[in-house]
Design a protein around this motif. Structure first.
Motif, PDB file in Angstrom:
ATOM      1  N   ALA A   1     -10.294   4.737  -3.603  1.00 16.92           N
ATOM      2  CA  ALA A   1      -8.808   4.295  -4.049  1.00 16.92           C
ATOM      3  C   ALA A   1      -8.959   3.098  -3.259  1.00 16.92           C
ATOM      4  N   GLY A   2      -9.686   3.260  -1.873  1.00 19.20           N
ATOM      5  CA  GLY A   2      -9.420   1.942  -0.860  1.00 19.20           C
ATOM      6  C   GLY A   2     -10.479   0.823  -1.796  1.00 19.20           C
TER       7      GLY A   2
ATOM      8  N   GLY B   1       0.450   4.082  -2.973  1.00 21.60           N
ATOM      9  CA  GLY B   1      -0.188   4.421  -3.871  1.00 21.60           C
ATOM     10  C   GLY B   1      -1.204   5.457  -2.184  1.00 21.60           C
TER      11      GLY B   1
ATOM     12  N   VAL C   1     -12.032  10.552  -3.183  1.00 27.47           N
ATOM     13  CA  VAL C   1     -10.800   9.984  -3.882  1.00 27.47           C
ATOM     14  C   VAL C   1     -10.486   8.604  -2.857  1.00 27.47           C
ATOM     15  N   GLY C   2     -10.129   8.714  -1.776  1.00 27.50           N
ATOM     16  CA  GLY C   2      -9.838   8.415  -0.762  1.00 27.50           C
ATOM     17  C   GLY C   2     -10.616   6.977  -0.620  1.00 27.50           C
TER      18      GLY C   2
ATOM     19  N   HIS D   1       0.868  -1.239   0.014  1.00 25.69           N
ATOM     20  CA  HIS D   1      -0.262   0.261   0.011  1.00 25.69           C
ATOM     21  C   HIS D   1       0.909   0.820   0.235  1.00 25.69           C
TER      22      HIS D   1
ATOM     23  N   TRP E   1      -6.190   0.035  -4.577  1.00 27.84           N
ATOM     24  CA  TRP E   1      -5.348   0.827  -4.715  1.00 27.84           C
ATOM     25  C   TRP E   1      -4.553   1.149  -3.454  1.00 27.84           C
ATOM     26  N   ILE E   2      -4.612   1.075  -2.419  1.00 31.75           N
ATOM     27  CA  ILE E   2      -4.276   1.804  -0.733  1.00 31.75           C
ATOM     28  C   ILE E   2      -4.903   0.666  -0.442  1.00 31.75           C
TER      29      ILE E   2
ATOM     30  N   LEU F   1      -1.477   9.485  -1.756  1.00 30.98           N
ATOM     31  CA  LEU F   1      -2.792   9.898  -1.858  1.00 30.98           C
ATOM     32  C   LEU F   1      -2.572  10.833  -0.952  1.00 30.98           C
TER      33      LEU F   1
END
Length: 185
Positions: free
Chosen positions: A179-180, A150, A175-176, A147, A184-185, A154
């Protein structure tokens, strides 16, 4: 997450007292005291793991309602309903009483040099506390190789957008979340 319902009365009292003290140090809100909550709950007493601590805050922040709800979730995950009561009472009682008194006092004296200087002086303290909170919450992701990039991207995106635009932070939260959700993170 399972609560550790086996805390002794002394441990519950210690939890309450610790949150009473933190309440008076929470310049900028309860979220600014997360680093010390982490130290006390995870590092010192081992009541929660890093992942449980971070998840507790993330779950509470994602839920509608006041930001301070994360304190109740932490307490619940440490000691069930009594833990939630201890952490919430500890967080709300002193700060509420002090806020009511200070608001009345400050309103009567808002144009004095002291009140204006005090208000201006709190800004860098609040920013520093928020940065340390972000650092503590980001650590599990920045230290995990899967992670790291990513999460770092972020964080960098958030810093750039917040410093250069007037975009509402809720869009960065979205966005976070995306992404989760996409891993992506």
């Amino acid at each position: 997450m399972l609560a550790n319902h086996d805390l002794s009365a002394a441990d519950l009292g210690g939890l309450l007292v610790h949150f009473l003290v933190l309440s008076l140090l929470a310049v900028g809100g309860a979220i600014t005291t997360v680093p010390d909550m982490h130290r006390f709950i995870v590092t010192e007493h081992h009541w929660l793991t890093d992942a449980q601590f971070t998840a507790s805050i993330a779950i509470a922040q994602a839920a509608p309602g006041p930001n301070v709800l994360f304190v109740a979730v932490l307490g619940w995950n440490v000691a069930g309903a009594l833990g939630a009561l201890a952490t919430m009472a500890g967080s709300l009682l002193p700060s509420t009483a002090l806020s009511l008194w200070a608001t009345r006092w400050g309103t009567q004296r808002r144009e004095t040099r002291f009140v204006r200087a005090f208000t201006a002086g709190l800004m860098p303290i609040t920013l520093g506390l928020l940065l340390s909170t972000g650092w503590v919450l980001a650590q599990p992701y920045l230290t995990d190789a899967a992670h790291r990039w990513g999460a770092g991207a972020l964080i960098a995106l958030t810093l750039v957008v917040m410093m250069r635009t007037k975009l509402s932070p809720i869009w960065l939260v979205a966005v976070g979340m995306l992404a989760g959700a996409f891993g992506w993170i």
